[in-house]
Write an enzyme that holds these catalytic residues in place. Structure first.
Site, PDB file in Angstrom:
ATOM      1  N   ARG A  68       0.857  -1.212   0.000  1.00  0.00           N
ATOM      2  CA  ARG A  68       0.000   0.000   0.000  1.00  0.00           C
ATOM      3  C   ARG A  68       0.887   1.255   0.000  1.00  0.00           C
ATOM      4  O   ARG A  68       1.309   1.751   1.069  1.00  0.00           O
ATOM      5  CB  ARG A  68      -0.911   0.003   1.218  1.00  0.00           C
ATOM      6  CG  ARG A  68      -1.747   1.249   1.353  1.00  0.00           C
ATOM      7  CD  ARG A  68      -2.846   1.354   0.346  1.00  0.00           C
ATOM      8  NE  ARG A  68      -3.859   0.315   0.547  1.00  0.00           N
ATOM      9  CZ  ARG A  68      -4.826   0.067  -0.338  1.00  0.00           C
ATOM     10  NH1 ARG A  68      -4.888   0.757  -1.452  1.00  0.00           N
ATOM     11  NH2 ARG A  68      -5.719  -0.874  -0.111  1.00  0.00           N
ATOM     12  N   HIS A 158       0.164   3.198 -10.484  1.00  0.00           N
ATOM     13  CA  HIS A 158      -0.795   3.731  -9.499  1.00  0.00           C
ATOM     14  C   HIS A 158      -0.042   4.475  -8.387  1.00  0.00           C
ATOM     15  O   HIS A 158      -0.086   4.075  -7.213  1.00  0.00           O
ATOM     16  CB  HIS A 158      -1.559   2.516  -8.954  1.00  0.00           C
ATOM     17  CG  HIS A 158      -2.744   2.810  -8.093  1.00  0.00           C
ATOM     18  ND1 HIS A 158      -2.694   3.508  -6.918  1.00  0.00           N
ATOM     19  CD2 HIS A 158      -4.048   2.461  -8.234  1.00  0.00           C
ATOM     20  CE1 HIS A 158      -3.884   3.571  -6.364  1.00  0.00           C
ATOM     21  NE2 HIS A 158      -4.724   2.959  -7.149  1.00  0.00           N
ATOM     22  N   GLU A 262      -2.183   8.796 -10.977  1.00  0.00           N
ATOM     23  CA  GLU A 262      -1.828   7.532 -11.612  1.00  0.00           C
ATOM     24  C   GLU A 262      -1.848   7.684 -13.140  1.00  0.00           C
ATOM     25  O   GLU A 262      -2.774   8.305 -13.680  1.00  0.00           O
ATOM     26  CB  GLU A 262      -2.825   6.467 -11.183  1.00  0.00           C
ATOM     27  CG  GLU A 262      -3.066   6.414  -9.673  1.00  0.00           C
ATOM     28  CD  GLU A 262      -4.388   5.763  -9.328  1.00  0.00           C
ATOM     29  OE1 GLU A 262      -4.992   6.150  -8.306  1.00  0.00           O
ATOM     30  OE2 GLU A 262      -4.820   4.860 -10.062  1.00  0.00           O
TER      31      GLU A 262
HETATM   32  O1  TA6 Z   1      -7.053   4.219  -8.368  1.00  0.00           O
HETATM   33  C1  TA6 Z   1      -8.183   4.417  -7.578  1.00  0.00           C
HETATM   34  C2  TA6 Z   1      -8.721   3.056  -7.120  1.00  0.00           C
HETATM   35  O2  TA6 Z   1      -9.266   2.337  -8.199  1.00  0.00           O
HETATM   36  C3  TA6 Z   1      -9.731   3.316  -6.010  1.00  0.00           C
HETATM   37  O3  TA6 Z   1     -11.056   3.022  -6.416  1.00  0.00           O
HETATM   38  C4  TA6 Z   1      -9.250   2.418  -4.875  1.00  0.00           C
HETATM   39  O4  TA6 Z   1      -9.840   1.137  -4.959  1.00  0.00           O
HETATM   40  C5  TA6 Z   1      -7.741   2.390  -5.156  1.00  0.00           C
HETATM   41  O5  TA6 Z   1      -7.662   2.243  -6.567  1.00  0.00           O
HETATM   42  C6  TA6 Z   1      -6.940   1.372  -4.391  1.00  0.00           C
HETATM   43  O6  TA6 Z   1      -7.238   0.085  -4.837  1.00  0.00           O
HETATM   44  P1  TA6 Z   1      -6.555  -1.149  -4.034  1.00  0.00           P
HETATM   45  O7  TA6 Z   1      -6.992  -2.382  -4.758  1.00  0.00           O
HETATM   46  O8  TA6 Z   1      -5.067  -0.939  -4.092  1.00  0.00           O
HETATM   47  O9  TA6 Z   1      -7.061  -1.044  -2.623  1.00  0.00           O
END
Ligand code: TA6
Length: 290
Positions: A68, A158, A262
């Protein structure tokens, strides 16, 4: 007196958090970390500055979970399509292979990694990731279709950025661009504001845009610039309060010191790679005093 010889970049291979193997990189300008798990860049910091990349203090570092923070590699799908198992594809939870480390005398360090083949990808689909560390951080995600059929996929770097106070942040570069708004069932809107400010959950996939984006952080008095090539989509995300509390691997208050900008190709910007074609998604992350 002769000019000092620039220090060469240095790479140390060691067991990081959760005993996961990682590369620790130092250059004359900066430091960085890359885990083989997900080919995940977890840290980048210029000397004398706060870290550029955000890493949750609650992140898991385990083989079966994504990290994360930093730069998760999202591939071969974004989000959670009904016909796919799990969110954001599998690339971020695979152990990538270290292929090459290059550290020329100028101090730059370049690392090349490859996603191992497996049942999830058709034979012939080759995926590599090249990370270059100097005073900036450049990451290039490369997919080559060596199969006999077209290969359709989404990709996204991301990236989580550190900010001093989300309330003192504005994001510029997306005025006039259409976006899909996740909090309202991905309804489509045009962003007519000069900048994006965050005072509630923001989860927007901007489409058909090649623009560079700047994160202006009045608290840290820093501008972070995100330049990109081979990307038509920019996703901007801050979970805000409720979503922050709902994520076990994210601190309840951490929404205040991060924002995701991202770069990739998602939704209607998804890529269709014909046999023999190569897709290159490249981001260059830099910063300057505000
Ligand atoms: O990039 C935004 C997103 O799609 C949000 O909707 C949120 O789910 C984030 O990604 C994080 O996703 P993750 O699967 O890493 O918890």
């Amino acid at each position: 007196m002769a000019n000092p010889i620039p220090q060469a970049g240095r790479v140390t291979f060691l067991d990081g958090r959760g005993e996961l193997p990682m590369l620790e990189i130092t250059t004359p300008w900066s430091s960085a970390e890359i885990y083989l798990h997900g080919a995940h860049v977890t840290h980048f910091q210029k000397s004398g500055e706060p870290p550029l990349l955000f890493m949750s203090q609650c992140s898991r570092f385990s083989p079966d979970a994504p990290i994360r923070g930093g730069i998760p590699i999202i591939f071969p799908w974004f989000g959670k399509p009904a016909d796919k198992p799990g969110q954001h594809g599998f690339a971020r939870v695979k152990v990538w292979e270290l292929k090459e480390i290059h550290s020329p005398a100028d101090g730059t360090v370049t690392v090349r990694l490859a996603l191992p083949g497996g049942a999830e990808l058709a034979a012939g689909i080759a995926v590599e990731y090249v990370v270059t560390v100097n005073s900036d951080l450049t990451a290039e995600f490369i997919v080559t279709n060596g199969s006999a059929a077209a290969f359709e996929f989404e990709n996204c770097l991301h990236t989580y950025f550190t900010v001093g106070d989300i309330g003192a942040v504005s994001v510029a570069g997306l005025k006039g661009v259409d976006y899909l708004n996740q909090p309202t069932a991905f309804s489509r809107h045009t962003d007519n504001d000069d900048v994006i400010r965050v005072a509630s959950e923001v989860d927007r996939a901007y489409l058909n845009t090649a623009h560079a984006v700047e994160i202006r952080d009045a608290s840290l008095r820093r501008v972070i610039r995100v330049e990109k090539e081979g990307s038509r989509s920019t996703v901007v995300w801050n979970p805000w309060i409720a979503k922050a509390k709902a994520m076990p691997d994210f601190g309840d208050e951490e929404y205040q010191t991060m924002i995701c900008v991202e770069s990739g190709n998602v939704a209607s910007d998804a890529i269709k790679l014909l046999p023999g074609e190569t897709s290159r998604l490249k981001v260059k992350l830099s910063s300057r005093p505000a």
